[in-house]
Design an enzyme around this catalytic site. Structure first.
Site, PDB file in Angstrom:
ATOM      1  N   MET A  26      88.546   2.950  70.774  1.00 30.18           N
ATOM      2  CA  MET A  26      87.834   3.679  69.724  1.00 30.18           C
ATOM      3  C   MET A  26      88.318   3.207  68.355  1.00 30.18           C
ATOM      4  O   MET A  26      88.097   3.867  67.341  1.00 30.18           O
ATOM      5  CB  MET A  26      88.026   5.185  69.885  1.00 30.18           C
ATOM      6  CG  MET A  26      87.442   5.690  71.207  1.00 30.18           C
ATOM      7  SD  MET A  26      86.937   7.413  71.200  1.00 30.18           S
ATOM      8  CE  MET A  26      88.475   8.223  70.827  1.00 30.18           C
ATOM      9  N   GLY A  27      88.999   2.064  68.320  1.00 27.17           N
ATOM     10  CA  GLY A  27      89.435   1.494  67.057  1.00 27.17           C
ATOM     11  C   GLY A  27      90.699   2.142  66.536  1.00 27.17           C
ATOM     12  O   GLY A  27      91.422   2.803  67.261  1.00 27.17           O
ATOM     13  N   LEU A  29      93.365   0.501  65.641  1.00 31.55           N
ATOM     14  CA  LEU A  29      94.208  -0.140  66.660  1.00 31.55           C
ATOM     15  C   LEU A  29      95.689  -0.085  66.313  1.00 31.55           C
ATOM     16  O   LEU A  29      96.075  -0.244  65.155  1.00 31.55           O
ATOM     17  CB  LEU A  29      93.771  -1.596  66.827  1.00 31.55           C
ATOM     18  CG  LEU A  29      92.299  -1.785  67.194  1.00 31.55           C
ATOM     19  CD1 LEU A  29      91.980  -3.266  67.334  1.00 31.55           C
ATOM     20  CD2 LEU A  29      91.932  -1.036  68.469  1.00 31.55           C
ATOM     21  N   GLY A  32      99.817  -0.479  71.009  1.00 32.81           N
ATOM     22  CA  GLY A  32      99.411  -0.212  72.399  1.00 32.81           C
ATOM     23  C   GLY A  32      98.129  -0.957  72.742  1.00 32.81           C
ATOM     24  O   GLY A  32      98.002  -1.584  73.804  1.00 32.81           O
ATOM     25  N   HIS A  33      97.152  -0.907  71.819  1.00 33.66           N
ATOM     26  CA  HIS A  33      95.898  -1.633  72.044  1.00 33.66           C
ATOM     27  C   HIS A  33      96.148  -3.140  72.058  1.00 33.66           C
ATOM     28  O   HIS A  33      95.612  -3.868  72.896  1.00 33.66           O
ATOM     29  CB  HIS A  33      94.899  -1.353  70.911  1.00 33.66           C
ATOM     30  CG  HIS A  33      94.456   0.067  70.793  1.00 33.66           C
ATOM     31  ND1 HIS A  33      94.797   0.865  69.720  1.00 33.66           N
ATOM     32  CD2 HIS A  33      93.682   0.834  71.595  1.00 33.66           C
ATOM     33  CE1 HIS A  33      94.238   2.066  69.867  1.00 33.66           C
ATOM     34  NE2 HIS A  33      93.570   2.072  71.000  1.00 33.66           N
ATOM     35  N   GLY A 142      94.779   1.928  78.866  1.00 34.37           N
ATOM     36  CA  GLY A 142      96.187   2.325  78.767  1.00 34.37           C
ATOM     37  C   GLY A 142      96.532   3.455  79.735  1.00 34.37           C
ATOM     38  O   GLY A 142      95.733   4.356  79.966  1.00 34.37           O
ATOM     39  N   LYS A 144      98.633   5.650  79.071  1.00 34.68           N
ATOM     40  CA  LYS A 144      98.920   6.875  78.321  1.00 34.68           C
ATOM     41  C   LYS A 144      97.864   7.933  78.643  1.00 34.68           C
ATOM     42  O   LYS A 144      98.159   9.109  78.777  1.00 34.68           O
ATOM     43  CB  LYS A 144      98.959   6.636  76.811  1.00 34.68           C
ATOM     44  CG  LYS A 144      99.403   7.890  76.060  1.00 34.68           C
ATOM     45  CD  LYS A 144      99.323   7.735  74.585  1.00 34.68           C
ATOM     46  CE  LYS A 144      97.931   7.922  74.058  1.00 34.68           C
ATOM     47  NZ  LYS A 144      97.488   9.336  74.015  1.00 34.68           N
ATOM     48  N   LEU A 179     102.484   5.684  71.458  1.00 33.08           N
ATOM     49  CA  LEU A 179     101.608   5.316  70.331  1.00 33.08           C
ATOM     50  C   LEU A 179     100.208   5.845  70.601  1.00 33.08           C
ATOM     51  O   LEU A 179      99.684   5.758  71.709  1.00 33.08           O
ATOM     52  CB  LEU A 179     101.583   3.802  70.136  1.00 33.08           C
ATOM     53  CG  LEU A 179     102.904   3.130  69.770  1.00 33.08           C
ATOM     54  CD1 LEU A 179     102.646   1.694  69.276  1.00 33.08           C
ATOM     55  CD2 LEU A 179     103.690   3.905  68.722  1.00 33.08           C
TER      56      LEU A 179
HETATM   57  O1  PAF Z   1      90.578   5.707  75.514  1.00 37.06           O
HETATM   58  C1  PAF Z   1      89.687   5.520  74.673  1.00 37.06           C
HETATM   59  O2  PAF Z   1      89.922   4.971  73.601  1.00 37.06           O
HETATM   60  C2  PAF Z   1      88.286   5.995  74.970  1.00 37.06           C
HETATM   61  O3  PAF Z   1      88.288   7.148  75.732  1.00 37.06           O
HETATM   62  C3  PAF Z   1      87.401   4.907  75.635  1.00 37.06           C
HETATM   63  C4  PAF Z   1      87.943   4.513  76.996  1.00 37.06           C
HETATM   64  C5  PAF Z   1      87.347   3.682  74.744  1.00 37.06           C
HETATM   65  C6  PAF Z   1      85.987   5.449  75.837  1.00 37.06           C
HETATM   66  O4  PAF Z   1      85.419   5.856  74.640  1.00 37.06           O
END
Ligand code: PAF
Length: 276
Positions: A26-27, A29, A32-33, A142, A144, A179
């Site tokens: 969901m941006g 970032l 962790g991402h 993740g 988490k 995070l």
């Molecule tokens: O974990 C997230 O960021 C959101 O739930 C996902 C998996 C991108 C779905 O919108």
């Protein structure tokens, strides 16, 4: 790295790719991402990240409007890590009113699902749409969000989706805080306290490893320890790793969700134990 906002353009770009790895986000970032992107590179040639704040998974009164949207900064972080960033508008993902949803098993209404009715239905629906759009061979999520990962694994298994799901390890700050984009909602004092959630789970883990088996008591003690310091506890639960049901296996996960002020924090730790 290429930024794409249209489904048709993405399909054109990915048409000839043989091994696509997908990291939905969901941006806003954080490390962790980025760790998921790096790990993803090991699984295929073309790493696709999506950035989409999905309205379907937010309930009334939740933080959909406030959720931090930082596309330029996110793209800068993804340079060299992702090949394609898919960042659709809401109208691109939902060009007609979404009236078809994924129906989830009862575990989706437990734990986080109890506090956030409809959240996992919206999450699973957008994940299914994204997997259909990107058509990756591998997708990473993740650990988490342990319950989310469990439901996505079930979605893929039960709907025969041709994708391998990888769970990435949680990345933590120096004090153990997992995070999360939502950590930035914390005030200075709340941030100083926030590591206590992970420390509490670690204490429970040690008790389990040392042979404690009164799960109710452990859960209650942890909940009280948090509440005494001002946390509003949604749940602390010891469950099976495999199905998130109350324990019956030898591989457990301790899951917790609790609020500090207006910020809801989630965490979990896995415990591998032999039942005595
Ligand atoms: O974990 C997230 O960021 C959101 O739930 C996902 C998996 C991108 C779905 O919108």
């Amino acid at each position: 790295m290429q930024l794409i906002t249209r489904v048709s353009e993405l399909r054109g770009r990915l048409g000839d790719e043989r091994s696509i790895v997908f990291v939905p986000t969901m941006g806003n970032l954080h490390e962790g991402h980025l760790q998921l992107m790096r790990e993803g590179r090991e699984y295929g040639d073309c790493v696709v990240a999506s950035i989409f704040v999905n309205p379907l998974q937010f309930g009334p009164g939740e933080d959909f409007e406030q959720y931090p949207r930082t596309l330029d900064a996110d793209c800068a972080k993804l340079q060299g890590l992702a090949d394609v960033v898919f960042a659709p508008a809401v109208s691109e993902m939902y060009p007609v009113q979404q009236t078809i949803f994924v129906e989830l098993p009862p575990i989706a209404s437990d734990l986080c699902g109890a506090a956030r009715p409809g959240h996992f239905r919206g999450m699973a629906t957008v994940v299914l749409k994204l997997l259909n759009i990107v058509q990756p061979q591998v997708a990473l999520f993740g650990k988490k969000d342990y319950q989310q990962l469990h439901l996505i694994r079930q979605l893929v298994l039960q709907l025969n989706l041709p994708v391998k799901i990888i769970g990435g390890e949680t990345v933590r700050a120096h004090d153990g805080l997992a995070l999360s984009s939502r950590n930035q909602y914390l005030s200075g004092a709340e941030r100083a306290e926030a590591g206590f959630l992970y420390q509490t789970l670690q204490v429970m883990k040690q008790s389990l490893l040392q042979g404690a088996r009164d799960f109710e008591r452990l859960q209650q003690q942890a909940g009280s320890a948090l509440a005494d310091r001002g946390w509003l506890v949604d749940y602390v639960a010891i469950r099976n790793q495999s199905d998130l049901q109350p324990t019956g296996s030898q591989q457990w996960v301790i899951l917790a969700a609790a609020r500090l002020g207006k910020t809801r924090l989630l965490d979990n730790v896995e415990v591998d134990c032999v039942i005595q």
